[in-house]
Write a protein that holds these residues in place. Structure first.
Motif, short mmCIF file in Angstrom:
data_model
loop_
_atom_site.label_atom_id
_atom_site.label_comp_id
_atom_site.label_asym_id
_atom_site.label_seq_id
_atom_site.Cartn_x
_atom_site.Cartn_y
_atom_site.Cartn_z
N ILE A 1 122.37 41.67 37.87
CA ILE A 1 123.74 41.90 37.36
C ILE A 1 124.76 41.54 38.43
N VAL A 2 124.49 41.96 39.66
CA VAL A 2 125.43 41.66 40.74
C VAL A 2 125.55 40.15 40.94
N ALA A 3 124.40 39.46 40.91
CA ALA A 3 124.43 38.00 41.10
C ALA A 3 125.21 37.33 39.99
N LEU B 1 121.34 33.98 34.45
CA LEU B 1 121.71 33.78 35.84
C LEU B 1 121.39 32.36 36.29
N CYS C 1 119.69 45.58 38.81
CA CYS C 1 120.98 45.65 39.53
C CYS C 1 121.23 44.37 40.30
N ILE C 2 120.20 43.84 40.95
CA ILE C 2 120.38 42.60 41.73
C ILE C 2 120.86 41.49 40.82
N THR D 1 127.60 38.61 38.12
CA THR D 1 129.04 38.89 38.27
C THR D 1 129.65 38.02 39.35
N LEU D 2 128.94 37.90 40.49
CA LEU D 2 129.46 37.07 41.57
C LEU D 2 129.64 35.63 41.13
#
Lengths: 268, 555
Positions: free
Chosen positions: A201-203, B183, A198-199, A205-206
């Protein structure tokens, strides 16, 4: 070096068990004699300590009927308790017989089992011995299956009586039920995986959103500046006939001084 | 309007990126193995000599090319000569293969990391069998760490032919690994830079090979990184720093690995002694605790002479415990990282802490190398105007990650580890040698050594010393040709290739032959990257001919 047998060092040469109860009293003394004759008693002298160990040679024909109903027990007291190890003597054997009788009493139809019905035999210095449970009224030994069942059900109590566990108090033909490892309902690794997933994915997206926003802002400003510049450039080429190629950035020869200033202005 | 090429914020960021790319898992699990196989400390001699003669010059060359051409590998070589852009393409293909299988290691590291938060550690105990009377059979025959690796992590099939299904647990971890890589590369350059037997000819060959692959030459990653440099940065200094740090990391890792070996060997030796003592104590009904390590041999001799028949019965089960044989087990690769190290860790105090730290370190190394790898693939793609005009950078990165992840799911099937070994052994080895050889010849003889030297002098302001010129033009290419010939002949002489398969019933590895289609896959792997060079050259030649043919009638 041969040293005569010292009985004080915890060596027990016990009479072996004859399964016919009649013979038992008769033969006790005689088997004791035969045992001493047949036993080989080598002893090793080690450094300063006198460790006396004997290997008692068991005569194979001393167990006749009921041999299949006898179980060998092996204890590793010193391994389990180290310095606090107790010596194995007749009192401990009495306790063992009591625990076996207790276990048998829990089996239906065997509530009348007494301590005297349990017979021990061939105690060695290991410590290991054979035991069998007899039924005096019917003059035979109890079937192995019943004894096995009784011991398995009360294994924990027997272990605790001697401060041992399944590995240090072994019943050789009775497999112990091993405790399964505790399994939480949700495996731990999935929880940690979920958190990190989750961390990330959130990063992502941001970062993507901020990248899109930055590009939109950049496209709005320089496009206005661009149009003006393009018009100027086109005018220049038309007026002077000078081709714009030198101004083209494609060769990767960028005027660093110009570009760094530009980049400094953009975040505004 | 053309966008400016992104730059590293400062030279230190670039150096760190190179170090984190070069210092990878090979430093931890390949170099200590080579040291052990080829005479321990004396392996350092061929290693350091090859570092000076081959590693540093080639590293400097790649960084200089990237910094001079300011483009990824394809563009850089197209600038040198349009016929040679095949070299860049081959680099990208090899990097793509590497990206596909390398991230699986990170997935396994994640898996072990998540499992390190349990007490007891799951690889330290065997699970119970069906009726709970003993331990699982496979686990008894092998060891608990091997069982956890082969059964719980990989769920490996007995041979490469039995494909099995995709295992969802490692697949999830692979997905996570790719998300983490995505990421990190999302922001591009700004985010990738973070705060990385003497007479035995085999020792020399392995030293040369280790330096070559350890520095990551030929993948195009170094060219990609250097292309984001200021033209004036001192790439000679950087080359020396990166290669020295890479080598000292390897040496440091060997020291740690050898101490872990020693710990594991001592522990297993003492365990073996304990088992033999127990066996003898139980068989001969000796007093509990009587047998110790010191009197074991004496008592064994006595028992053998006094009770020969009984002793001969039990003799086959008595193992000869020897500390030397425990120390002699040399392992490399995933076996070292996931079996030997976990075995040592499970016996330490506070094993959860050490386990977490260790797998975190593996992850850092692995992801650092992955970032360099993906940079090698993405830089040529984002440089190409056709692609970058249609798609933004984030989309290109996402697409590359998605495709690699999807193909990488092959490695999470039951036979996945066998395919992993194929990729690990064959995807990069020969192709890289050829790529770097062509790179060196291209720069020295096609572009011209004098021209390159004057370019560098103009860029950095420093003259290129004669040492580098001699290495680039002469020594390094000869060395690479030698290595290439050696490996080629080695493969040919070996005949059919074999692999190690895990046999569950025996609890150990057995050697098997590759089936025909696996051999075909290996051939395809090697060919698809090496053939790029001649094919693209041919294609460019044909295109030029056609264009000239078109132009002629018009003129």
């Amino acid at each position: 070096m041969m040293v005569p047998l010292h009985s004080s060092v915890g060596v027990r040469a016990r009479s072996c068990l004859h399964k016919n109860k009649n013979k038992q009293q008769q033969n006790t003394s005689s088997t004791k004699m035969t045992k001493l004759h047949n036993s080989m008693i080598p002893v090793l002298l080690l450094r300063n300590n006198i460790h006396v160990f004997t290997y008692i040679h068991r005569k194979e024909n001393t167990r006749q009927k009921g041999a299949e109903n006898a179980f060998k027990v092996r204890l590793s007291i010193r391994t389990a308790l180290g310095d606090k190890a107790y010596a194995w003597d007749t009192n401990e054997e009495y306790l063992f017989k009591a625990m076996v009788a207790f276990s048998m009493r829990k089996v239906p139809n065997r509530e009348a089992t007494e301590i005297s019905h349990v017979l021990l035999c061939n105690v060695t210095q290991r410590v290991s011995f054979w035991f069998v449970v007899t039924d005096p009224s019917k003059n035979h030994t109890l079937p192995a299956v019943e004894v096995q069942l009784a011991i398995r059900m009360n294994r924990n109590r027997i272990n605790n009586a001697f401060s041992l566990n399944d590995q240090t108090l072994e019943f050789l033909k009775i497999p112990s039920t091993l405790a399964p490892p505790t399994d939480p309902s949700v495996p731990i690794w999935i929880i940690i995986f979920g958190v990190i997933f989750c961390i990330v994915i959130v990063a992502i997206t941001l970062l993507i959103l901020s990248g899109i926003r930055q590009r939109r802002r950049k496209n709005k400003e320089p496009s206005e500046v661009d149009d003006a510049e393009d018009k100027c450039e086109n005018m220049i080429t038309i007026e002077n006939g000078i081709p714009c190629d030198p101004l083209d950035m494609k060769g990767g020869h960028i005027n660093d001084a110009f570009m760094t200033e530009d980049e400094r202005l953009t975040p505004l | 309007m053309e966008k400016a090429r992104p730059l590293w914020a400062n030279p230190l960021q670039f150096v760190f990126a190179c170090i984190s790319y070069a210092v990878g898992l090979g430093n931890v699990w390949r170099f200590p193995y080579l040291c052990q196989m080829y005479g321990g400390g004396s392996f350092l001699v061929p290693y350091i000599i090859m570092l000076i003669v081959e590693g540093m010059p080639l590293l400097y060359l790649e960084l200089a090319v990237g910094q001079r051409m300011r483009q990824g590998s394809i563009g850089a070589f197209r600038t040198i000569s349009p016929y040679l852009s095949g070299v860049g393409v081959a680099s990208v293909v090899v990097s793509f293969f590497l990206a596909m299988y390398y991230n699986v290691i990170n997935a396994w590291a994640f898996w072990y990391l998540f499992h390190s938060f349990q007490d007891p550690l799951p690889w330290s105990v065997c699970p119970l069998n069906g009726n709970r009377t003993g331990y699982d059979e496979e686990c008894e025959k092998a060891s608990s760490t091997q069982y956890f690796w082969y059964r719980k992590t990989l769920n490996i099939s007995p041979s490469i032919q039995e494909n099995g299904n995709v295992q969802w647990e490692p697949a999830l971890c692979l997905l996570l690994a790719w998300l983490v890589v995505y990421l990190c590369i999302l922001r591009g350059t700004e985010s990738t830079g973070k705060m990385e037997q003497l007479a035995n000819p085999k020792a020399w060959i392995n030293g040369a090979t280790q330096i070559f692959f350890s520095l990551g030459l030929g993948f195009g990653s170094l060219i990609a990184f250097a292309s984001y440099n200021e033209p004036s940065s001192n790439c000679q200094k950087h080359a020396i720093i990166v290669s020295l740090i890479n080598s000292s990391t390897s040496i440091f890792a060997s020291i740690v690995t050898f101490s872990i070996y020693g710990f594991k060997a001592t522990f297993n030796y003492e365990n073996c002694l304990r088992k033999v003592s127990l066996l003898l104590t139980n068989t001969f009904d000796l007093e509990d605790g009587f047998l110790t390590a010191s009197n074991l041999e004496q008592v064994k001799g006595y028992l053998a002479s006094a009770y020969p028949s009984k002793y001969s019965e039990v003799f086959p089960h008595i193992k000869n415990c020897s500390l030397e044989s425990e120390l002699d087990t040399a392992v490399q690769g995933t076996g070292l990282a996931f079996i030997v190290y976990t075995e040592a860790i499970k016996n330490m105090e506070v094993s959860q802490l050490w386990s977490v730290l260790y797998f975190f370190m593996l992850l850092m190394l692995g992801i650092g190398s992955m970032l360099g790898n993906t940079a090698a693939i993405l830089t040529p793609l984002t440089d190409s105007k056709i692609i970058s005009s249609h798609l933004p950078k984030e989309a290109i990165s996402g697409l590359v990650c998605l495709v690699s992840c999807a193909i990488g799911m092959v490695f999470t099937t039951e036979a996945g580890n066998y395919w992993f070994d194929i990729f690990n052994d064959y995807a990069a080895t020969l192709s890289l040698l050829l790529i770097v050889l062509v790179e060196t010849i291209a720069v020295c003889y096609v572009y011209g050594l004098r021209r390159f030297e004057s370019d560098l002098k103009a860029m950095t302001g420093q003259a290129v010393s004669w040492y580098w010129k001699v290495m680039w033009a002469g020594v390094s290419p000869l060395l690479i040709v030698g290595l290439f010939i050696f490996y080629l002949s080695d493969y040919i002489l070996t005949g059919t290739l074999k692999y190690q398969a895990w046999e569950a019933s025996q609890g150990q590895l057995v050697t098997k032959d590759y089936p025909a289609y696996a051999l075909a896959a290996i051939g395809l792997l090697v060919a698809s990257s090496t053939m790029c060079i001649p094919l693209v050259a041919l294609g460019t030649f044909v295109l030029r001919r056609l264009r000239r043919g078109d132009a002629a009638p018009v003129a």
